[in-house]
Design a protein around this motif. Structure first.
Motif, mmCIF file in Angstrom:
data_model
loop_
_atom_site.group_PDB
_atom_site.id
_atom_site.type_symbol
_atom_site.label_atom_id
_atom_site.label_comp_id
_atom_site.label_asym_id
_atom_site.label_seq_id
_atom_site.Cartn_x
_atom_site.Cartn_y
_atom_site.Cartn_z
ATOM 1 N N MET A 1 0.731 -1.175 -0.012
ATOM 2 C CA MET A 1 -0.040 0.081 -0.174
ATOM 3 C C MET A 1 0.737 1.289 -0.164
ATOM 4 S SD MET A 1 -2.847 -1.200 2.748
ATOM 5 C CE MET A 1 -4.022 -0.007 2.610
ATOM 6 N N THR A 2 0.518 2.351 -0.540
ATOM 7 C CA THR A 2 1.167 3.554 -0.824
ATOM 8 C C THR A 2 0.731 4.257 0.766
ATOM 9 O OG1 THR A 2 -0.744 4.768 -1.490
ATOM 10 C CG2 THR A 2 0.673 3.865 -3.172
ATOM 11 N N VAL A 3 1.654 5.440 1.089
ATOM 12 C CA VAL A 3 1.539 5.938 2.310
ATOM 13 C C VAL A 3 -0.060 6.439 2.227
ATOM 14 C CG1 VAL A 3 2.301 8.176 3.706
ATOM 15 C CG2 VAL A 3 3.920 6.739 2.334
ATOM 16 N N GLY A 4 -0.516 7.155 1.148
ATOM 17 C CA GLY A 4 -1.767 7.890 1.284
ATOM 18 C C GLY A 4 -3.160 6.682 1.447
ATOM 19 N N GLN A 5 -2.800 5.487 0.950
ATOM 20 C CA GLN A 5 -3.538 4.260 1.129
ATOM 21 C C GLN A 5 -3.591 3.923 2.702
ATOM 22 O OE1 GLN A 5 -2.226 1.741 -1.788
ATOM 23 N NE2 GLN A 5 -3.924 2.177 -3.166
ATOM 24 N N ILE A 6 -2.405 3.591 3.366
ATOM 25 C CA ILE A 6 -2.122 3.509 4.531
ATOM 26 C C ILE A 6 -2.802 4.275 5.508
ATOM 27 C CG2 ILE A 6 -0.452 2.993 6.372
ATOM 28 C CD1 ILE A 6 1.591 2.034 4.119
ATOM 29 N N ILE A 7 -2.584 5.554 5.476
ATOM 30 C CA ILE A 7 -3.140 6.551 6.367
ATOM 31 C C ILE A 7 -4.942 6.665 6.204
ATOM 32 C CG2 ILE A 7 -3.262 8.879 6.907
ATOM 33 C CD1 ILE A 7 -0.211 9.086 6.169
ATOM 34 N N GLY A 8 -5.079 6.624 5.003
ATOM 35 C CA GLY A 8 -6.596 6.687 4.399
ATOM 36 C C GLY A 8 -7.413 5.366 4.900
ATOM 37 N N GLU A 9 -6.613 4.115 5.020
ATOM 38 C CA GLU A 9 -7.318 2.866 5.035
ATOM 39 C C GLU A 9 -8.507 3.187 6.541
ATOM 40 O OE1 GLU A 9 -6.408 -1.750 5.723
ATOM 41 O OE2 GLU A 9 -4.821 -0.383 6.302
ATOM 42 N N GLY A 10 -8.242 3.719 7.521
ATOM 43 C CA GLY A 10 -8.915 3.784 8.748
ATOM 44 C C GLY A 10 -10.309 4.743 8.539
ATOM 45 N N LEU A 11 -9.866 5.659 7.753
ATOM 46 C CA LEU A 11 -10.592 6.826 7.343
ATOM 47 C C LEU A 11 -11.960 6.357 6.571
ATOM 48 C CD1 LEU A 11 -8.204 9.738 6.583
ATOM 49 C CD2 LEU A 11 -9.582 9.600 8.541
ATOM 50 N N LEU A 12 -11.854 5.411 5.645
ATOM 51 C CA LEU A 12 -12.598 4.725 4.891
ATOM 52 C C LEU A 12 -13.269 3.713 5.421
ATOM 53 C CD1 LEU A 12 -10.551 4.155 1.497
ATOM 54 C CD2 LEU A 12 -12.109 5.766 1.882
ATOM 55 N N ILE B 1 -15.341 8.205 7.410
ATOM 56 C CA ILE B 1 -15.348 9.424 7.660
ATOM 57 C C ILE B 1 -15.282 10.143 6.292
ATOM 58 C CG2 ILE B 1 -13.584 11.256 8.285
ATOM 59 C CD1 ILE B 1 -12.998 9.067 10.598
ATOM 60 N N PHE B 2 -14.719 9.281 5.243
ATOM 61 C CA PHE B 2 -14.562 9.784 3.904
ATOM 62 C C PHE B 2 -15.084 8.443 3.067
ATOM 63 C CE2 PHE B 2 -11.413 12.640 5.799
ATOM 64 C CZ PHE B 2 -11.690 13.701 5.259
ATOM 65 N N LYS B 3 -15.519 8.868 1.864
ATOM 66 C CA LYS B 3 -16.269 7.955 0.551
ATOM 67 C C LYS B 3 -14.804 7.524 -0.328
ATOM 68 C CE LYS B 3 -20.994 8.032 0.939
ATOM 69 N NZ LYS B 3 -21.324 9.129 1.769
ATOM 70 N N LYS B 4 -14.691 6.563 -0.729
ATOM 71 C CA LYS B 4 -13.569 6.490 -1.762
ATOM 72 C C LYS B 4 -13.617 7.368 -2.590
ATOM 73 C CE LYS B 4 -11.266 2.071 -3.096
ATOM 74 N NZ LYS B 4 -11.366 0.922 -3.724
ATOM 75 N N ASN B 5 -12.640 7.605 -3.247
ATOM 76 C CA ASN B 5 -12.307 8.585 -4.446
ATOM 77 C C ASN B 5 -12.745 10.051 -3.908
ATOM 78 O OD1 ASN B 5 -11.186 6.439 -5.868
ATOM 79 N ND2 ASN B 5 -13.255 6.124 -6.750
ATOM 80 N N ASP B 6 -12.946 10.420 -2.755
ATOM 81 C CA ASP B 6 -13.347 11.572 -2.433
ATOM 82 C C ASP B 6 -11.939 12.713 -2.274
ATOM 83 O OD1 ASP B 6 -13.940 13.890 -0.884
ATOM 84 O OD2 ASP B 6 -15.097 12.899 0.645
ATOM 85 N N GLU B 7 -12.147 13.760 -3.063
ATOM 86 C CA GLU B 7 -10.922 14.689 -3.344
ATOM 87 C C GLU B 7 -10.636 15.298 -1.815
ATOM 88 O OE1 GLU B 7 -11.761 17.410 -6.145
ATOM 89 O OE2 GLU B 7 -12.321 16.148 -7.770
#
Length: 256
Positions: free
Chosen positions: A109-120, A124-130
């Motif tokens: 996983m990229t850094v963005g995916q690692i940090i964003g995993e819990g948010l999804l 808290i956010f939906k997938k592909n949310d800018e």
């Protein structure tokens, strides 16, 4: 206001025991009748040699292990009696920074995916949310990571940078309580102080409560409000940080 908040512990550990059965006749008492509190915005450190039960305590406190007996209360509620909704909220509000930055990050996983995993996972956010990418970059910046690193993979980073990714992942969900399990022990001394200072700054900024687990007293001196010294599954001494260094009362504390 601060004093009223201080009166009610955020986390209470009462008579906590965690035993592991090694064989039919042998039981390892990793944690044996532990009782202590952690208040809002406070950093409590557990210090002791390897095998004294520090990490087991931290893992049981966030339900990675089930206790043999005893209770852990978060905000006044027993965490081992949660329903599904309470459990989900607990997973959001309580996070862990693991000891090894090499094995605790998914290499695919990229850094963005690692940090964003819990948010999804917590919606808290939906997938592909800018907005999510902007938020992840904001968290990265807070933790000393440049925005361009968002598409890189863990193997492209140094140990200190990987630990910062682990910290960013934990703090992205805006937790109230963070368990730092030997969060700096795998790092060089110069990097250790950077990470400790980062945790201290982020803690005071967001009024975080920390359980900081370490085998060295020198590492926890500047980050801790109180220090508990563990020996064979028990806390043999618990005191204010400065008091511990000025007047250690237990022979084991002096040995450390």
């Amino acid at each position: 206001m601060e004093n009223t908040e201080k009166k009610q512990p955020l986390v209470q550990v009462k008579n906590l025991c965690k035993y592991f059965e090694i064989s039919r006749k042998e039981t390892l008492k990793a944690v044996d009748d532990l009782t202590f509190d952690i208040y809002k915005g406070e950093t409590v450190s557990l210090v002791g040699e390897s095998g004294c039960g520090k990490s087991t305590t931290g893992r049981t406190m966030i339900k990675l292990y089930n206790p043999t007996s005893g209770n852990v209360y978060y905000d006044g509620k027993d965490i081992f009696k949660y329903n599904h909704a309470e459990q989900k909220e607990f997973c959001k509000k309580v996070q862990m920074i693991f000891q090894n930055p090499y094995s605790s990050l998914n290499p695919r996983m990229t850094v963005g995916q690692i940090i964003g995993e819990g948010l999804l996972a917590h919606g808290i956010f939906k997938k592909n949310d800018e907005k999510m990418q902007a938020y992840v970059m904001e968290v990265m910046e807070k933790c000393g990571l440049a925005p361009y690193m968002i598409h890189r993979y863990p193997h492209q980073f140094s140990g200190g940078q990987r630990q910062r990714i682990g910290i960013a992942r934990a703090l992205a969900l805006k937790p109230r309580f963070v368990v730092c399990d030997e969060a700096v022990s795998a790092l060089d001394v110069s990097i250790q102080s950077q990470i400790v200072n980062l945790l201290k700054d982020l803690g005071s900024e967001d009024n975080l409560a920390y359980l900081f687990i370490s085998h060295g007293l020198s590492v926890v001196k500047y980050i801790s409000d109180r220090i508990g010294v563990m020996y064979l599954g028990n806390i043999v001494e618990l005191a204010e940080s400065q008091e511990m260094f000025d007047h250690p009362t237990h022979p084991y504390t002096e040995a450390l």
